[in-house]
Design a protein around this motif. Sequence first.
Motif, short mmCIF file in Angstrom:
data_model
loop_
_atom_site.label_atom_id
_atom_site.label_comp_id
_atom_site.label_asym_id
_atom_site.label_seq_id
_atom_site.Cartn_x
_atom_site.Cartn_y
_atom_site.Cartn_z
N LYS A 51 -3.09 0.91 9.86
CA LYS A 51 -4.10 2.12 8.85
C LYS A 51 -2.90 3.23 8.72
CE LYS A 51 -8.15 0.77 11.36
NZ LYS A 51 -9.14 1.11 12.35
N VAL A 52 -1.82 3.53 9.43
CA VAL A 52 -1.06 4.68 9.32
C VAL A 52 0.24 4.68 8.74
CG1 VAL A 52 -2.45 5.95 10.99
CG2 VAL A 52 -0.22 4.88 11.55
N LEU A 53 0.76 3.49 8.78
CA LEU A 53 2.02 3.04 8.57
C LEU A 53 2.17 3.24 6.91
CD1 LEU A 53 3.44 0.23 10.90
CD2 LEU A 53 4.40 2.50 10.20
N PRO A 54 1.40 2.81 6.17
CA PRO A 54 1.69 2.95 4.76
C PRO A 54 1.74 4.66 4.41
CG PRO A 54 -0.23 1.40 4.95
CD PRO A 54 0.24 1.95 6.30
N GLN A 55 1.13 5.32 4.98
CA GLN A 55 1.35 6.65 4.63
C GLN A 55 2.28 7.41 5.06
OE1 GLN A 55 -1.39 8.73 2.13
NE2 GLN A 55 0.79 9.44 2.27
N LYS A 71 0.98 -1.18 0.01
CA LYS A 71 0.09 0.16 0.11
C LYS A 71 0.83 1.35 0.06
CE LYS A 71 -4.20 1.89 2.08
NZ LYS A 71 -4.80 2.14 3.14
N ALA A 72 1.90 1.34 0.66
CA ALA A 72 2.63 2.31 0.68
C ALA A 72 3.32 2.65 -0.64
CB ALA A 72 3.96 2.17 1.70
N HIS A 73 3.81 1.57 -1.50
CA HIS A 73 4.34 1.91 -2.66
C HIS A 73 3.31 2.43 -3.57
CE1 HIS A 73 5.71 0.60 -6.83
NE2 HIS A 73 6.62 1.29 -6.50
#
Length: 238
Positions: free
Chosen positions: A110-114, A79-81
Motif C-alpha cells: 500500500k505504501v511502497l508505490p508512493q 502504480k509508482a510510475h
Amino acid sequence: MSHVPVRISNQQIEQAHFEEFRKAYALPPGEIKYSDKPDVFLKGDRTIGIEITNFYVRPNEAEGSEQTQRPLRDAIISKAHKLYRKAGGKEIILSIAFDPEIRITKDRCKVLPQILANFATQIDTQPEGQIDTDSYPEMPELNWIHTSGREFQNGNFELVQSYSVPIMPVARLNDIVTEKEGKAADYHKCDAYWLLIVVDFWNPAQDQEITTQPIKLASKVFEKIILFKTCHRQIVEI
C-alpha cells in the motif's frame, strides 16, 4: 483498436512441455493422447498414463514464493510510475530490482508505490547510473535502482530482476511426489503411471539446478518419476 492478450491455459503449457520432453526422451512406441487425470495417455503395447506437474522452488501457498511475489513487484512499479508521472515526473527510465529474500507484505504494497514515486522525483536529474542503496533505506525491499539519466519517449519504470539458482531440494521433490500419489485414485485406469516433473528454465519461480546425484524415492503409484528441465532438456530418472 485494442488488443486483448491471449491467456495460455495450464493445459496448453503442459502440452508444450511434453512436446519438448518427447523430443529428448525415447518414449515407448504408441499413440499420444492429451487428456486429464492423468494429462497424457501413451497407448501402445500397454497404456501408460503420464501425469505432468511443475516443480516450484517453493509451494504456491508459501510466504515469499516467487509466484506470489512477482505480481506484487509488478503492481508496485506500475502504480509508482503512474503516481510519479501524475505529479509531473519526467519520462526517464528507472530500472528496479527487488531483494528476493525480503517478502513484500500487504501493508508494504500500500505504501511502497508512493515512496518509490517520491524517491524518483529526487533522482530524476541525476546522470545515468546505479543509485546507491544507502539513498533509499526506507525501501529495504529494493536492492538495485538504475536511472537512464535522461528522458526517452514513453520512458517507464521497469522490473529488472536477478535471481540465484538454487540446488533442487530433495525434500520438496518428495512432497510433490506424495501430493500426486494422493490424487492417483482419480486417474483413469492405465497399465502403468509415470510422473513427469518439469522445471521451467524460463520461470524464476521454478529454475533450479537438477541434482546429478542418485535420488531414491519409492512410489507405490508411479512406475517412473522423471525430472525434465526445459531449454537444456536435462533429464533425470528417479
